[in-house]
Structure formats: C-alpha cells, structure tokens
Design a protein around this motif. Sequence first.
Motif, short mmCIF file in Angstrom:
data_model
loop_
_atom_site.label_atom_id
_atom_site.label_comp_id
_atom_site.label_asym_id
_atom_site.label_seq_id
_atom_site.Cartn_x
_atom_site.Cartn_y
_atom_site.Cartn_z
N LEU A 134 -2.13 11.90 2.18
CA LEU A 134 -2.44 10.62 2.81
C LEU A 134 -3.54 10.72 3.86
O LEU A 134 -4.50 9.97 3.83
N LEU A 157 -7.25 4.62 1.93
CA LEU A 157 -6.11 3.82 2.35
C LEU A 157 -6.56 2.59 3.10
O LEU A 157 -6.06 1.49 2.89
N MET A 166 -5.68 3.05 -5.25
CA MET A 166 -5.30 4.35 -4.69
C MET A 166 -5.38 5.45 -5.74
O MET A 166 -5.63 6.61 -5.41
N ALA A 179 -2.94 -2.06 -5.25
CA ALA A 179 -2.74 -0.81 -4.53
C ALA A 179 -2.70 0.36 -5.49
O ALA A 179 -3.35 1.38 -5.27
N VAL A 188 0.83 -1.20 0.00
CA VAL A 188 0.00 0.00 0.00
C VAL A 188 0.87 1.26 0.00
O VAL A 188 0.58 2.23 -0.70
N SER A 214 -6.95 11.03 2.39
CA SER A 214 -7.53 9.86 1.73
C SER A 214 -7.49 8.65 2.64
O SER A 214 -7.41 7.51 2.18
N THR A 232 -8.24 0.13 0.70
CA THR A 232 -7.25 -0.56 -0.13
C THR A 232 -6.47 -1.57 0.69
O THR A 232 -6.23 -2.70 0.26
N SER A 233 -6.06 -1.14 1.89
CA SER A 233 -5.30 -2.07 2.73
C SER A 233 -6.09 -3.33 3.00
O SER A 233 -5.55 -4.44 2.97
N SER A 289 0.73 3.53 -3.16
CA SER A 289 0.20 4.89 -3.05
C SER A 289 1.17 5.89 -3.64
O SER A 289 0.76 6.82 -4.34
#
Lengths: 338, 479, 290
Positions: A252, A259, A221, A217, A88, A255, A262-263, A92
């Motif tokens: 970061l 995050l 992202m 990712a 990630v 968002s 996505t993680s 990112s």
Amino acid sequence: MSREGFRKAGFLLSLFWLVLCIFPLWWVLVTAFKPPLAVSGGATYVPFFDFQPTLQAFRDAFSGIRGDFYGPIISSVLISIVSTALAVLLGSMAAYALIRFTFSIRLLAGLLFGVLAIGGFVVMTELWDMAVPYALLIVLFVALPAAVWANGRNLPGPVMGNDDVTFWFVSQRMFPPIVSAFALFLLYAETGKAGLRLLDTFGGMVLAYTAFGLPFAVWLMRDFFESVPVEVEEAAMVDDIGRMRIFAQIVLPMSLPGLIATSMVVLAFIWNEFLFALLLTSSKWQTLPILLAGQNSSRGDEWWAVSVATLISIIPMILVATFLGRMMRSGMLSGSIK
Amino acid sequence: MKKLLMSVAALPLATMTHAECLPDYTGVTLTISTQNGPYVASALRTAADSWEAKTCGEVNLVEFPFGELYPKFLTAMSQQTGDFDVIGFIPAWVPDFAPYLSTMPAEMQQGDAWDDLHPVYRERLMSWGGEIKSATMDGDMHMLNYRADLFEDPDNMSAFKAEYGYDLAAPVTWDQYYDIAAFFNASDAVDYGTAEAYARGGQQFWYFFSHAASYTNNPNNPGSMFFDPETMDAQINNAGWLRALEDYKRGLDFNPPGSLNNGSGDVRPLYAGGTVAMNLDWADSGILGATEGSIAGNVRTAMLPGATQIWNHVSGDWDEFNAPVASPFLAFGGWQLAVPSDSANQEAAWSYVAELTSPELSGEAIVTANTGVNPYRLSHYDDIEKWLSIFTEEEARSYLAAQRASLDAPNVALDLRLPGFFSYTEILEIELSKALAGQVEPQEALDTIAAEWDKLTDEFGRDSQLAAYRASMGLPALN
Amino acid sequence: MNDRVKHIFIWPAFLLVLVITLFPLIYALTVSFQTIRIVPPTPARFVGLDNYGDILANARFWGAIGTTATIVIFSVVLQYVIGLSVALALHHNVPGASLFRVTFLLPMFLAPVCVALIAKMIFHPVLGPANEFFTMFGLENLPFLTDPNFAIAVLIAIETWQWTPFVVLLMLAGLQGLPAEVFEAASVDNVSAWRRFCDITFPMLLPLSAAVIFIRLIEGFKIIDTVFVLTGGGPGTSTETLTLFAYNEGFKKFNIGMTSALSFLFLIVVIVFGTLYLAGARKLTQRYEQ
C-alpha cells in the motif's frame, strides 16, 4: 498541410476548446455575484464592468432563508468520504488478490449458484410467502456455500480465472444504474418492512455507494499494483511475514500515488452521483446533487441562487481535478491509464 | 452523528429565551415538509418560529422540488416510516394520501377559527370520505390580474374603443381577453400583452383548466367538466375543451418569447416587473406587484373571463347564454396541511397546524410577499385594514372583491381530485406540451388524452373512480 | 500461489457487490412478472410476461430508445473526433500544453446536475449568452429548450462538453505509449503529416479507440441527470431518455411491476447494443491490422 500548419491548427483548436471549457465555469462564478437586475436585463459578463457584484446571494443561501443548505452539504461530505474509503480499501484488497493469487471458478459451480439462488428465492417468497429479506438471507447462506463446495469437486466444463473475475467486477459498471438503483430501492423498502430501516439512512447510502465505487477501485488499483515489483514482497515472504502485513505495510505505501488517484476518481463519482441519491434518500440524508436539482424547480429566474448552490458542489471537484492534473503531469499515473 | 454536527453548527445562531412553554413540547422535534421555497415553505418557516417560541419544541423543515413531493410523501407514508410529522401538499393528492392521514382532532373542528373558514374550503376541500383529513392553509383560485395605469389611460382607452368598438375594461369573456392582449402587445405602452404558464412541470395544466372551465363547466350539468358524472367517460376531448386548447395556444402570440418554458413562478415577475399588461395567475401576482414590483398602486384583480357558450355533453351541442357566465376555476384548491398517521408526534403536529392556520398568523402571511398564502378565511376578506399595509385602497378592494366573487360565484368550478391523479395528469402534460409545441393537432392530443384516461379509469376500477369523482364534485352518490 | 489468505482479500468486496448489486435484481426480476401498484393500492397479481409485452408495445418505450440512442451516438462521435484532435495537439506539445492538460480535465469532474443547471442559464432563450451569440448571426430567441430538435441538440452539446476530456485523457495516454521507432522511420522516409496519421497513428490507436468509444457509449446510455434538470423529458416526451422513462413510471405513477420489467428490458437493450458494437469493432480492427 505542412507539419507547421498542423501545429498551428492544433494550437488554435486547443485554445478554442480551452475557452469553451472555461466559459461555463466563468459564467457560473460570475453569476453568483449578480444582483437581480444584472440577470433580468440580459446577459452580463464582467463584474465591476457590466454590473456591480454583491454578496447577497451567498448570504441568503447560508442564512437558511432559501432552505437548508448545511444539511445536504454535510450529508454529501460524510457519505462520500466514508464510501470512498471503504470502496478503495475493499477494492484494493480484491485487486491485490487478483494480481498475486490465482482463482479458479468452475462455470458449473457458478450456474449452480444462480439456479439455487433464483429458484430458492422464488419458492420461498411465492410458495411459502416468506418476507423478501429473510428469503434472500437464506439464499445467501445456503446457495453460496453449496456453490463453493461444488467448486471444490472436479466438475467438468470451463474454468474461469482471474481475468474473468476482474471482468465480473468491472462489468458492474455496465449495468444501467436505474436497474440496480430501482432494485435496491425495492429491497431496502422490503427490509424496512421487516424492521431494518435502510432507506434514507447513512448506512443504506454507504452500502450502496461502496458497492457502486468498487468496480472503479478494483479496475484502477489492479493496474497500479501491477507496477509494484514482486521482489520486495518475495523478500518479505522469505522472512515469514504474513500476507496481510505485507499488503498493509509494504504494498500500500508503495502504491500511494495510485491510491490517492483512485480515491479521487471514486470520490468524484460518488460526490456527483444523482440517481441512487434520488431514489434512496428522502428528508434526512439528501445529498448535494438532489439539492441542486431542487433549486431548479421553483426558483424561476433566480440565477444567482442557483449559481451559489452550483459553486458549492463544483469547487471541491475543481480542487480534485487540479490535483489530479498535476499528478498526471509528473507522469506518476501514465502506467495506470493503460 | 449528523444531529451533533448540525447542532454544533447551529450553536452560534441559537437564541432561545423563553419563559413558559404552552403547551409544553420540549424535546419534541417535528419534521415538516413541502415544496422548495419561497412559496409555502417560507410560511411554514415563519409559523415554525412562532410555534417554537410558544411551545419550546423544535421544527425541522425539509423541502423538495414540487415534482418530487408526491413520490416522496407517498413512499414515506406507504412504508410507514414516520419520517414526516406535517406535510404541505395539494388537494388533488388527497384521494391517494387519505388512507395514510390522521383525522383532525375534534377540538380543532369547532370554535371561532373553524367558523372563520370559508365554507367552500371547509366543506369541500378539507374532507374526504366524510372525515376531515387536512387543514387548508391557503386559498387558491386563478385570477386575471391587470394594470390600472394601462387600462385607465385615456389614450389607451380611446385607441382601444376605436379599434375594437367596446370600452377597455377587465375582460369578461375570453374573446375580449385576446382582443386586449393583442392590443397591448402591439402597443408601445407595454412590452407584451399577457403572461401565462406553459411549461411542463411548471403547473401549466391548471392554466389550461382555467380556460376550459368557462367552456365546459355547464350549470345545467353539474360536475361534467372532466368526466361524465354518470359513466366516468373522459370529457376532455369534447368541443368545449378543444376551444379552450385553441385559446390557450393562441395566447402564445401575446406572451413574451420563451414563454413555452415559463412556469407559474415565471409569470409573476413578468407582471410585477411591468413587462406585461395582464396575466393569469393565483393571487400571488397581485401581492408581488404591490410589494416587490414596479407597478405598485396599479394592481387590479378581476374574476377569470367567462363565456356565453358552454358545451353540453348530454345534448352534444353548445348551450347559449344571454350574458357571459363566469366559471372561476379554483385552480389547485389551496395548499393543505396534514399529519400522517405514522407520525410519532401527532398531537404536537396538529398543534403546529393550528398555529399556522390561526387567523392571526394566516392574516400576516396573506399580506407578505412570496409566502404563497392567499386568503381563505372570512376574516381575511373582511378586514381591509391589514391589506392597506401593502395595497392602496383601490387595489385592496379590487383584489378582495375578485376573490370573494369567485368563491361565491354560482358556477364556481372545482379542481380535479382523483385517486391516481398523477397518472391522469402525466399524459395530460405530455400531450399538452406536444400540442403547444405544434407537434400534434389539438384535437388529436385531446383524443389521445381521453383514450388514456379511459384506460386508466378501467385499470383503477371504474366504479370506485366514479364514486370518488362524484364526491369530489359535490355530487351525491349514484345508486 | 494459493494461500488461503487470498479469500480474506477478495470475499468482502465480492460479497458486497453480490448482496447490493445482484441480489436485489433477483427480487426485481420476480416483481417484474407481477402487477404491483402502490397508488391506488392494488394487491400483487402474477401476470407473467404481460408487463414486458405492454412495454414493447408502448411507443413511448421505443421513443425513449430512439432519443437515448440519438443523443449517445451523436455525442460520442463528436467526443471522439474532438477528443482525438485535441489529444494530437497536446501530444505534439503545442505551447501551453501543461495549462491545457489541467483545465481540460475539469468538465469531467463536475456533477452532470451542475452542468445542466449552468446550461439552463446559458441557453435561456432571452437572457442567456447563447442567445446573444446567435443573435449576432440574426437568429434571435432560438427555442433552445422548448423545441424537441433544439433540445436534443443542446443535450448532445452538453454531453460532448462534459465527456470529451475523458477521450482526450485516454487518447493522449495512448499516443504517449506508441513506440517511437515507427515514427522515426516515417520521418526518415519524409512522410507527410496527414499520411503519417492515416497510415500509422490511427491504425495503431484503433484498439484503444474502440475501447474508449465502447466505454463512452455504455456510459452515455445511462443519461438522466442532465435531462431531468434541463427539460424533464419535455416537450412532450421528445427528450425522455430510457432512465428517465423508468423513473417516471416507477416514482410518479408507482407502477412497480412495470418499472422492474422496464429496467430489465433496458439492460437487454444495452447488452444487445454492446454486443453488436463489439462484434463490429472486432471486425474493423482486424481489417485494419492487415
């Protein structure tokens, strides 16, 4: 059919599908508590009603009689979390770069790289009999700078932009995993012969899984970053704050939902991944899916033992899925899906 | 990092108090590995506990599914990773593993424990290329298990005699076996006639071999069961094998439903739980029946049925015999323990092996259910006292006599051991399961297997394969 | 914007993917042109395209393609039909939609290995609930896992169960993103629900549908976990998928050269398949947009 009729049909369909979704989960949950008789006598469904539940299967599993449970659990947890974090993070960064900057890569430069790499590798390993890992390293340090240099020159031919780079990243998913897993196995075996042990190691697995999770990712992202307004960053740039700091301290945090989502997606894929683990681990870093596949072979009818093992793998993922479902409901993720 | 976590997790469980470590292996951690438990793995675990207590060393047991053992072990050893200190595997893989295994220390090759091993295991299975590369920890052969209560019941006996014309007893030919299976399948006394393994990956082809041995292991042509011992041509599609396949397939009618998906682990509870009247299995069924099953007291074991006709590949015809010839098949051979030559702890590893295979520990393992350890030492057979802890005297006598008779039988049939074993058995398993499912005719399946086997033999080198095959069958080298 | 810092952002990811995913392929490619066996150990021999030729001539290869394609195509069709229907139902806010939304996600997040283990229990021919269910219709002890056709049907069912949620997720988002005005216009004109679907909703969803189906097809081709656990490729090789075939060649028989060649052929199959699909999908979408 009238609109109302469709609605009713829709409801029934959803209900039917709900039952279908839940039943296997119910089954495995309940079977973990079954004594042997409740299995060999035929299908039973409701604890206390059809059979007397017992905790024996759980005790057996965790006491180690049935083999090492803790090892694979710890392996899975460690490898998944570290790989997800790395994937990630790096993803990112790459996604951000693809949103905010422009890249131009000349096709010819890319081709030059390909030719130099493959050609150079073949020459070094076949004609000069060099060990594979060293050959690859040399290729990396020679062909890549050469291609970058060539890119700076004004070469003719098509130029690939940001979208193409994104496509390149995302298309890694299209590769049948057996292709890369097997090739990676061969490579790790060769590096092992050259002295650096990568098979069945924490480092080897993390490298493989990070590369495996990067396409997700980057893809996810990128969409999340697109919804971050540029003005905030521009304001910060006026104040002469470095790009990295802007990324880390402004973009970061803004968002964060993206995050997290996505993680979780990347974590789920890595936690459940089977093929890479099958090929690249042996005794020391077996992960949960491999343990589960092993439960299958010599257990015969011991469904309760299998169910306990399955539950251990499933429950963290159920938590992840529920959490994600809630996030989706609150509409935080609707933009990203597009 | 992981070790730290593991030891922290294990702290509450550690209860090590010891006075003296003899020999002292403090600080040594052995990594031992075999198939998923409980069979074999539990025996390894028990011996590990005993060894740890004696020597202050540590043992780490890693288990893999049976189908993964061969790839995992071979990958590790050919890469010289030193991952495993002791491996538990099957004799069929010895030809492929042998180059990577260390030789048994000379001290272990003498003395009472050494002499106590049954000659068949000691001389045939533990050595390869003239060296002792592994230690037997288990004696394997297929047996016929049956139930005393069903076979000695007067009603059953008279009904059977009326229908088939001879006395109900342990079958000595395969035709008798199927008569009895049909009888009990139809009878109300028990659910189904017999149970055998048929599932691919469930060790099924050994069951098939057990049938085949009776029709193809010709005492006039030693070593001709799988290949022609002169030319290495595959024999698996000859008339003897065809009859065996037809028999094996016929058994499906008398097996419980779903038996096409039964592995060896499934046929045991079927017998021990009283669902079937007989089964073919290794000796584990008997132990299971006496200890965890519902048929305690009624366990009986007999040698595998034989045949009065055996195929002669030289004359191209059946040889007739006056009395049924038994060709008990030493299926599997018996789990072996070995120490890879890239292990960093070879001395400690062999000491562990000695501990596990010692008469004392092995004597315990053979009477404990689910260990997968079956008798292989003379003391195992002779000392009936320890057997009485689980068997009645009749059960014990029948159990031991059958195994001893099988080992001592003049026409005992040895299992297949060849380099590239997996390649040969893979095509066998595929075609076999197709034939069982009815997708191809038996002869066609066998022909496909034979063709592929010949191709493999040529690819691997016919001469070296022939030499290996002759050695594995106990034949002198061709010159 | 062309700050040099952009390189710091992208190179780590780029390098990692290059080294881990692509470089090994270079090595594997060279291996695929040689015969290398670990067991019995034979020295490497250059054989050019022989490995490729052997595989293309091997019926088992084409069988594996057939099996994989059958499972993938059937299950994706089912996934799409069921997924779209469920998405439509949820979109129109049937009661309990919020509960459905969460539970429908679950199957997607389970390891295929786990799903296969559960399925093995459920589809046991004697002791499983599936058997009880079918016995109610007079079909007893169906050979779910031991008959080739049944086994493939079970695999298709499992794939559908596990991945329909993916379709639901994406189609629902697509539905929610459709412009409201078009539907308001349709309700003014008093268009029936069915016509509304056929003439408005479905065509507007076509690009998304094509993409979703494409993703599911490509992903589906990789199937191995489920088959590995459920049938091991049996009976015979009737449920052997391409990945499983490659695994068996490489790790049971240690035929390294052959397996590398097989992997690349697999890649070519996927690329061919994907290209054909995309071309077809493009044509269909263009036609509908008229």
